[in-house]
Design a protein around this motif. Sequence first.
Motif, PDB file in Angstrom:
ATOM      1  N   VAL A  22       0.658  -1.297  -0.041  1.00 17.25           N
ATOM      2  CA  VAL A  22      -0.029   0.037  -0.219  1.00 17.25           C
ATOM      3  C   VAL A  22       0.854   0.768   0.151  1.00 17.25           C
ATOM      4  CG1 VAL A  22      -1.325   1.378   1.434  1.00 17.25           C
ATOM      5  CG2 VAL A  22      -1.787  -1.350   1.242  1.00 17.25           C
ATOM      6  N   TYR A  23       1.982   1.149   0.672  1.00 17.12           N
ATOM      7  CA  TYR A  23       2.904   2.267   0.706  1.00 17.12           C
ATOM      8  C   TYR A  23       3.888   2.776   0.183  1.00 17.12           C
ATOM      9  CZ  TYR A  23      -0.183   3.009   5.088  1.00 17.12           C
ATOM     10  OH  TYR A  23      -0.783   3.171   5.528  1.00 17.12           O
ATOM     11  N   ALA A  24       4.445   1.147  -0.961  1.00 16.66           N
ATOM     12  CA  ALA A  24       5.922   1.417  -1.061  1.00 16.66           C
ATOM     13  C   ALA A  24       5.471   2.889  -2.799  1.00 16.66           C
ATOM     14  CB  ALA A  24       6.237   0.245  -2.698  1.00 16.66           C
ATOM     15  N   ALA A  25       4.507   2.450  -3.214  1.00 16.07           N
ATOM     16  CA  ALA A  25       3.882   3.496  -4.089  1.00 16.07           C
ATOM     17  C   ALA A  25       4.883   4.734  -3.675  1.00 16.07           C
ATOM     18  CB  ALA A  25       3.133   3.862  -4.842  1.00 16.07           C
ATOM     19  N   GLN A  26       4.579   5.757  -2.636  1.00 15.31           N
ATOM     20  CA  GLN A  26       4.907   7.048  -1.887  1.00 15.31           C
ATOM     21  C   GLN A  26       6.051   7.324  -2.858  1.00 15.31           C
ATOM     22  OE1 GLN A  26       4.102   6.489   1.898  1.00 15.31           O
ATOM     23  NE2 GLN A  26       1.319   7.045   1.601  1.00 15.31           N
ATOM     24  N   PRO A  27       7.704   6.933  -2.375  1.00 18.41           N
ATOM     25  CA  PRO A  27       8.290   7.612  -2.491  1.00 18.41           C
ATOM     26  C   PRO A  27       8.968   7.392  -4.553  1.00 18.41           C
ATOM     27  CG  PRO A  27       9.299   5.234  -1.852  1.00 18.41           C
ATOM     28  CD  PRO A  27       7.297   5.159  -1.559  1.00 18.41           C
ATOM     29  N   VAL A  28       8.116   6.988  -5.464  1.00 19.51           N
ATOM     30  CA  VAL A  28       8.389   6.231  -6.783  1.00 19.51           C
ATOM     31  C   VAL A  28       7.376   7.152  -7.466  1.00 19.51           C
ATOM     32  CG1 VAL A  28       9.924   4.574  -5.787  1.00 19.51           C
ATOM     33  CG2 VAL A  28       7.491   4.311  -6.895  1.00 19.51           C
ATOM     34  N   TRP A  45      -3.479   9.182  -7.451  1.00 29.37           N
ATOM     35  CA  TRP A  45      -4.955   8.271  -7.313  1.00 29.37           C
ATOM     36  C   TRP A  45      -4.132   7.093  -7.090  1.00 29.37           C
ATOM     37  CZ3 TRP A  45      -9.382   9.057  -7.045  1.00 29.37           C
ATOM     38  CH2 TRP A  45     -10.383   9.651  -6.790  1.00 29.37           C
ATOM     39  N   ILE A  46      -2.357   7.086  -7.412  1.00 24.86           N
ATOM     40  CA  ILE A  46      -2.081   6.115  -7.648  1.00 24.86           C
ATOM     41  C   ILE A  46      -1.934   5.522  -6.073  1.00 24.86           C
ATOM     42  CG2 ILE A  46       0.345   4.385  -7.814  1.00 24.86           C
ATOM     43  CD1 ILE A  46       0.276   6.839  -9.977  1.00 24.86           C
ATOM     44  N   VAL A  47      -2.198   6.281  -4.921  1.00 25.41           N
ATOM     45  CA  VAL A  47      -1.826   5.993  -3.125  1.00 25.41           C
ATOM     46  C   VAL A  47      -3.062   5.111  -3.344  1.00 25.41           C
ATOM     47  CG1 VAL A  47      -1.365   6.636  -1.404  1.00 25.41           C
ATOM     48  CG2 VAL A  47      -0.129   7.097  -3.026  1.00 25.41           C
ATOM     49  N   THR A  48      -4.125   6.601  -3.988  1.00 22.41           N
ATOM     50  CA  THR A  48      -5.460   6.611  -3.304  1.00 22.41           C
ATOM     51  C   THR A  48      -6.380   5.161  -3.526  1.00 22.41           C
ATOM     52  OG1 THR A  48      -5.626   8.491  -3.079  1.00 22.41           O
ATOM     53  CG2 THR A  48      -7.740   7.850  -3.435  1.00 22.41           C
ATOM     54  N   ALA A  49      -6.171   4.361  -5.097  1.00 17.61           N
ATOM     55  CA  ALA A  49      -6.026   3.531  -5.135  1.00 17.61           C
ATOM     56  C   ALA A  49      -5.895   1.920  -4.619  1.00 17.61           C
ATOM     57  CB  ALA A  49      -6.065   2.581  -6.951  1.00 17.61           C
ATOM     58  N   GLY A  50      -4.367   1.935  -3.891  1.00 16.91           N
ATOM     59  CA  GLY A  50      -4.121   1.424  -2.680  1.00 16.91           C
ATOM     60  C   GLY A  50      -5.459   1.468  -1.775  1.00 16.91           C
TER      61      GLY A  50
END
Length: 416
Positions: A22-28, A45-50
């Motif tokens: 859920v959180y891996a997208a935040q730094p990239v 929206w990438i983080v929101t989707a998770g």
Amino acid sequence: MGLTIGRRLLFAATCAGAVATVYAAQPVLAEIGADLRVPDAELGWIVTAGQLGYLAGLALLVPLGDLVDRRRLITTQLVLAAAGVAVAAVATRAWLLLAGVGLAGLFAVVVQTTVAYAAALATPADRGRTLGTVTAGVVVGILGARVAAGALAAVAGWRSVYLALATLLLALAYLVRRLLPADPRAEPASYRAVLASLGGLFRERLFVTRGLVALFLFASFGTLWSGLALPLAAPPWRLGTAQIGLFGIAGLAGALGAARAGRWADRGLAGPVTGGALALLTGSWLALGQASWSLWLVGAGVLALDFAVQVVHVGNQHALTAAHPDRTSTVVGGYMIFYSLGSALGAAATTTAYASAGWRGSSILGAAFAGCAVLAWLAGRARSAGGPAGRVRSAGGRKAAGPVAVSCAPRSPTAS
């Protein structure tokens, strides 16, 4: 049945790997946007989707743990989460990435199934210690995912982050299947009945009180971690992404220290420890608010806040699983709905507060959320001290606490 150290660590590792999806997208996010041509304004929206997938899973999937063999359920959910991150890893279009991240988020609620199963397997004497260890795994996944994802992406690109996660989740699924005991159900029930049981929890005082504490607790947590990068990247510090990420280590140290909170709960000290931790949470914002002139105070505030949050979180889960040992999955899933809503509230509110009143405004907001958590906890204790007059009977026939109404809207950041 008790739990060996090895099994407790496997439970913790499972939680760490699952929540990292859920959180891996935040730094990239910036790398993903550049590669898939996603505008900056739409990257959220990438983080929101998770997060949306996770919220749906809390209500729809976690209660399954009270119906079926949880070892098999955990294995299946880990495999399906791996499928989701694998789709994200190979996505060539933004919609496909969103679908993969949303699918991974949906099955990342295996975290709550795992927490509930660990609580069910633990003896009453070591339930708190077990929950402390497993919750530490969740924290490692949340904070460690940011650090590891940034480092891995710098070496091999953002897709390698999701490929590594898929591999890790499949390895964990294999270990769970081989090393954890089966979980046969002696009294099968229907899925509809379990969902009705979840709804019934919202009429119980203990559940609602602990849920409201969690909502404001994680709103304060979200205010920090969704907004801290803004003042650190701004003058006078102008820190880079890697330097900002080092503050996650301070948070990790504080949160891992809170693993001892489970032992305190086992000794019957959950009440005073929770009160002290909520006071520490509120006070931590005095240090965090000094980001314009002292990074040392910010580091100390991060450590104190994460320690306090995890102490209260472990205490809440200990109280709820002890009160409902026959339906740990349902009660943990329901409780985590408050957690998810609070995290989203804090993340959304902190950027608005920062835009209108700077980091001072965000700090006031975080402290206000912490104060609301204190008030919710005090209201619950006051009602409990009132005795039988304040009690209602739950659907299962046992006496349970009625809902506590706490109205606590945070002040406007400009109000001070």
